[in-house]
Structures are given as structure tokens and as C-alpha cells.
Design a protein around this motif. Sequence first.
Motif, PDB file in Angstrom:
ATOM      1  N   LEU A  99      -4.190  -7.187  -2.852  1.00 34.98           N
ATOM      2  CA  LEU A  99      -2.924  -6.571  -2.803  1.00 34.98           C
ATOM      3  C   LEU A  99      -1.610  -7.633  -3.235  1.00 34.98           C
ATOM      4  CD1 LEU A  99      -3.206  -4.655   0.472  1.00 34.98           C
ATOM      5  CD2 LEU A  99      -2.850  -3.763  -1.597  1.00 34.98           C
ATOM      6  N   PRO A 100      -0.929  -7.264  -4.283  1.00 34.72           N
ATOM      7  CA  PRO A 100       0.236  -8.251  -4.420  1.00 34.72           C
ATOM      8  C   PRO A 100       1.257  -8.259  -3.327  1.00 34.72           C
ATOM      9  CG  PRO A 100       0.493  -6.191  -5.779  1.00 34.72           C
ATOM     10  CD  PRO A 100      -0.843  -6.186  -5.122  1.00 34.72           C
ATOM     11  N   VAL A 101       2.024  -9.027  -3.029  1.00 37.15           N
ATOM     12  CA  VAL A 101       2.983  -8.976  -1.855  1.00 37.15           C
ATOM     13  C   VAL A 101       4.468  -9.625  -2.497  1.00 37.15           C
ATOM     14  CG1 VAL A 101       1.162  -9.515  -0.092  1.00 37.15           C
ATOM     15  CG2 VAL A 101       2.293 -11.114  -1.005  1.00 37.15           C
ATOM     16  N   ILE A 102       5.392  -8.968  -1.727  1.00 39.28           N
ATOM     17  CA  ILE A 102       6.534  -9.320  -1.571  1.00 39.28           C
ATOM     18  C   ILE A 102       6.941 -10.324  -0.487  1.00 39.28           C
ATOM     19  CG2 ILE A 102       8.952  -8.668  -1.665  1.00 39.28           C
ATOM     20  CD1 ILE A 102       7.934  -5.922  -2.704  1.00 39.28           C
ATOM     21  N   LEU A 103       7.312 -11.580  -0.564  1.00 41.85           N
ATOM     22  CA  LEU A 103       7.397 -12.611   0.173  1.00 41.85           C
ATOM     23  C   LEU A 103       8.731 -12.383   1.214  1.00 41.85           C
ATOM     24  CD1 LEU A 103       6.171 -16.011  -1.322  1.00 41.85           C
ATOM     25  CD2 LEU A 103       4.817 -14.028   0.024  1.00 41.85           C
ATOM     26  N   ALA A 143       1.007  -5.820  -9.850  1.00 40.95           N
ATOM     27  CA  ALA A 143       2.170  -6.637  -9.553  1.00 40.95           C
ATOM     28  C   ALA A 143       3.381  -5.872 -10.027  1.00 40.95           C
ATOM     29  CB  ALA A 143       2.304  -8.098  -9.705  1.00 40.95           C
ATOM     30  N   LEU A 144       3.377  -5.688 -11.398  1.00 38.71           N
ATOM     31  CA  LEU A 144       4.376  -4.967 -11.961  1.00 38.71           C
ATOM     32  C   LEU A 144       4.747  -3.576 -11.449  1.00 38.71           C
ATOM     33  CD1 LEU A 144       3.941  -5.442 -15.757  1.00 38.71           C
ATOM     34  CD2 LEU A 144       5.651  -6.533 -14.363  1.00 38.71           C
ATOM     35  N   LYS A 145       3.836  -2.952 -10.922  1.00 32.75           N
ATOM     36  CA  LYS A 145       4.075  -1.415 -10.063  1.00 32.75           C
ATOM     37  C   LYS A 145       4.652  -1.815  -8.955  1.00 32.75           C
ATOM     38  CE  LYS A 145       1.315   2.399  -8.757  1.00 32.75           C
ATOM     39  NZ  LYS A 145      -0.074   3.036  -8.537  1.00 32.75           N
ATOM     40  N   LEU A 146       4.342  -2.833  -8.183  1.00 32.36           N
ATOM     41  CA  LEU A 146       4.804  -3.284  -6.972  1.00 32.36           C
ATOM     42  C   LEU A 146       6.437  -3.531  -7.156  1.00 32.36           C
ATOM     43  CD1 LEU A 146       4.923  -3.548  -3.901  1.00 32.36           C
ATOM     44  CD2 LEU A 146       4.406  -5.881  -4.362  1.00 32.36           C
ATOM     45  N   HIS A 147       6.702  -4.321  -8.160  1.00 29.98           N
ATOM     46  CA  HIS A 147       7.915  -4.757  -8.638  1.00 29.98           C
ATOM     47  C   HIS A 147       8.697  -3.472  -9.060  1.00 29.98           C
ATOM     48  CE1 HIS A 147      11.240  -6.742 -10.247  1.00 29.98           C
ATOM     49  NE2 HIS A 147      11.252  -6.146 -11.496  1.00 29.98           N
ATOM     50  N   TYR A 148       8.194  -2.404  -9.565  1.00 29.92           N
ATOM     51  CA  TYR A 148       9.100  -1.377 -10.038  1.00 29.92           C
ATOM     52  C   TYR A 148       9.367  -0.355  -8.948  1.00 29.92           C
ATOM     53  CZ  TYR A 148       9.739   3.176 -12.302  1.00 29.92           C
ATOM     54  OH  TYR A 148      10.280   4.589 -12.711  1.00 29.92           O
ATOM     55  N   LYS A 149       8.396  -0.132  -8.187  1.00 27.97           N
ATOM     56  CA  LYS A 149       8.241   0.763  -7.009  1.00 27.97           C
ATOM     57  C   LYS A 149       9.577   0.231  -5.886  1.00 27.97           C
ATOM     58  CE  LYS A 149       5.458   4.050  -8.015  1.00 27.97           C
ATOM     59  NZ  LYS A 149       5.802   5.566  -8.079  1.00 27.97           N
ATOM     60  N   PHE A 150       9.194  -1.218  -5.856  1.00 27.55           N
ATOM     61  CA  PHE A 150      10.253  -1.688  -4.731  1.00 27.55           C
ATOM     62  C   PHE A 150      11.606  -1.347  -5.462  1.00 27.55           C
ATOM     63  CE2 PHE A 150      12.783  -5.263  -2.875  1.00 27.55           C
ATOM     64  CZ  PHE A 150      12.251  -4.793  -1.659  1.00 27.55           C
ATOM     65  N   ASN A 151      12.054  -1.808  -6.509  1.00 25.12           N
ATOM     66  CA  ASN A 151      13.228  -1.694  -7.225  1.00 25.12           C
ATOM     67  C   ASN A 151      13.702  -0.250  -7.168  1.00 25.12           C
ATOM     68  OD1 ASN A 151      14.105  -4.426  -7.787  1.00 25.12           O
ATOM     69  ND2 ASN A 151      12.492  -4.479  -9.132  1.00 25.12           N
ATOM     70  N   GLN A 152      12.667   0.863  -7.442  1.00 23.14           N
ATOM     71  CA  GLN A 152      13.212   2.119  -7.126  1.00 23.14           C
ATOM     72  C   GLN A 152      13.511   2.477  -5.820  1.00 23.14           C
ATOM     73  OE1 GLN A 152       9.840   4.433  -8.055  1.00 23.14           O
ATOM     74  NE2 GLN A 152      10.729   5.328  -9.656  1.00 23.14           N
ATOM     75  N   LYS A 210       0.735  -1.262   0.059  1.00 25.09           N
ATOM     76  CA  LYS A 210      -0.010   0.137  -0.093  1.00 25.09           C
ATOM     77  C   LYS A 210       0.947   1.306  -0.230  1.00 25.09           C
ATOM     78  CE  LYS A 210      -3.738  -2.104   2.895  1.00 25.09           C
ATOM     79  NZ  LYS A 210      -4.384  -1.985   4.018  1.00 25.09           N
ATOM     80  N   THR A 211       1.839   1.016   0.921  1.00 29.35           N
ATOM     81  CA  THR A 211       2.777   2.552   0.976  1.00 29.35           C
ATOM     82  C   THR A 211       3.448   2.658  -0.233  1.00 29.35           C
ATOM     83  OG1 THR A 211       3.187   2.000   3.266  1.00 29.35           O
ATOM     84  CG2 THR A 211       4.640   3.413   2.256  1.00 29.35           C
ATOM     85  N   LEU A 212       4.057   1.678  -0.896  1.00 25.28           N
ATOM     86  CA  LEU A 212       4.965   1.848  -2.194  1.00 25.28           C
ATOM     87  C   LEU A 212       3.944   2.363  -3.268  1.00 25.28           C
ATOM     88  CD1 LEU A 212       7.523  -0.870  -2.080  1.00 25.28           C
ATOM     89  CD2 LEU A 212       7.738   1.658  -1.547  1.00 25.28           C
ATOM     90  N   THR A 213       2.678   1.553  -3.383  1.00 24.67           N
ATOM     91  CA  THR A 213       1.949   1.754  -4.820  1.00 24.67           C
ATOM     92  C   THR A 213       0.535   2.602  -4.657  1.00 24.67           C
ATOM     93  OG1 THR A 213       0.731  -0.352  -4.399  1.00 24.67           O
ATOM     94  CG2 THR A 213       2.840  -0.741  -5.327  1.00 24.67           C
ATOM     95  N   GLY A 214       0.157   2.430  -3.568  1.00 25.81           N
ATOM     96  CA  GLY A 214      -1.231   3.236  -3.320  1.00 25.81           C
ATOM     97  C   GLY A 214      -2.338   2.132  -3.720  1.00 25.81           C
ATOM     98  N   ILE A 215      -2.040   0.704  -4.045  1.00 22.72           N
ATOM     99  CA  ILE A 215      -2.929  -0.071  -4.166  1.00 22.72           C
ATOM    100  C   ILE A 215      -3.510  -0.537  -2.927  1.00 22.72           C
ATOM    101  CG2 ILE A 215      -3.398  -2.633  -5.012  1.00 22.72           C
ATOM    102  CD1 ILE A 215      -0.790  -2.029  -6.754  1.00 22.72           C
ATOM    103  N   THR A 216      -5.036  -0.655  -2.684  1.00 27.31           N
ATOM    104  CA  THR A 216      -5.816  -1.011  -1.736  1.00 27.31           C
ATOM    105  C   THR A 216      -6.737  -2.206  -1.456  1.00 27.31           C
ATOM    106  OG1 THR A 216      -7.606   0.421  -2.477  1.00 27.31           O
ATOM    107  CG2 THR A 216      -6.076   1.528  -1.377  1.00 27.31           C
ATOM    108  N   SER A 217      -6.789  -2.888  -2.808  1.00 26.33           N
ATOM    109  CA  SER A 217      -7.379  -4.397  -2.692  1.00 26.33           C
ATOM    110  C   SER A 217      -6.538  -5.239  -3.503  1.00 26.33           C
ATOM    111  CB  SER A 217      -8.976  -4.161  -3.103  1.00 26.33           C
ATOM    112  OG  SER A 217      -8.916  -3.625  -4.343  1.00 26.33           O
TER     113      SER A 217
END
Length: 198
Positions: A74-78, A141-150, A65-72
Amino acid sequence: MNRLHYQIHEETMYIVPVNNGGYIESRVGETYGGGIDCRLNPNKLIERNCRNHSQNYAARKDLTKTLTGITSKLPVILDLFGAYIYFCTHSDRIAENNWFNIRHVQSYWNDGGMTRVQFSNNEERIIDISYASFNNQYLNALKLHYKFNQQKEKYQKKEMNMHFQYPTLGRGEVAQINETIYHSYINYINGLQIKDEV
């Protein structure tokens, strides 16, 4: 063999629900061999694997949620380093949920109102979800991947700057600086999680 638990690893492609006499269990697909059955439902299996990586499932959702703003849904990084990113097809309140490792989804397309997914080993599965919904979850999930790598890149740049500023340090001193950067990163991630919980 029906296992009580399954450890997700780099060859794990998906976790899908299986009805076993009224109980929802999991079928896990790997890039090699046949499917593996697990007595936990897919959501519980994801939660357990978060704990195996010293993470909390709720905290992993908060990080998303913090990285992407997605609220439902949710993809997760294990894990801590972003190697295992999974996205779901339904709310995690529903036991009959499907989870997919983004790295192993090769392609997907509409198949009679459902979605046919092809994985990295060319295996195909039909998933009971519309193409539009599956595509949305995949893009999240792609958005999470991108934001986390940023975020990772920011800390890598800081580490490079530390090496540049201290070119004459001995090997032990550089190791101490690297350790400090690592702990700063952990504190930052934990800070994001705590901030969301407040």
C-alpha cells in the motif's frame, strides 16, 4: 553521519535499504546534497514519520484501502493534508523495502530486468524490481493521490457553499465556520479509519 532518526520533508525523494553489518538501515535521498544515513530501516522510518504527523501507520494503510481498494504493498499518505505520498517496492513485512515520494519521481524505465528511476534533481538509481512491478506501484500511488484529492475537493466545495450562504457574517463567525468544517473533515477521515478496523 548516521542518524537515529530522520524527519521527512518536502525535499525528501526516497528512502532505500542499506545493509550495515547484517542490520538493515536506510539511505535517504534529498533533492540537494548527498545521501543521509539513518539507523532505522525504511519501513520503521516511514512508521515513525507517520507518528510525527499525529498519524498511525496502520490507520494510514486503512485510509489507502478505503479510498482506493488497493490491498497489498500500500502507498501511504504520511501527513493529514496529502502533501507526502510514498509508495513502496515490496511488502512492508520485508525490511529491505524501498520508499519513493511520488512527487519526486520524474521518470523510470527498464534497465536489464530492473528499473532505473530518475528523480526531480536528475539523480538516477537502479532499483531491484521489474519495470512492470514498479509501474504498478507508481500507478497505485497516483490513484491514492487522485482519490484523496477528490475527498478534499468535496470539503472545499462545502466550505465555499458555507461562505455563499452566509455572506454577511463577521470575520469571527466565518472563522468559527471554517474551524467547524476542519473538524468535520478530521472526523470524516477518522471515521473511515474506524469503519475499516471494525
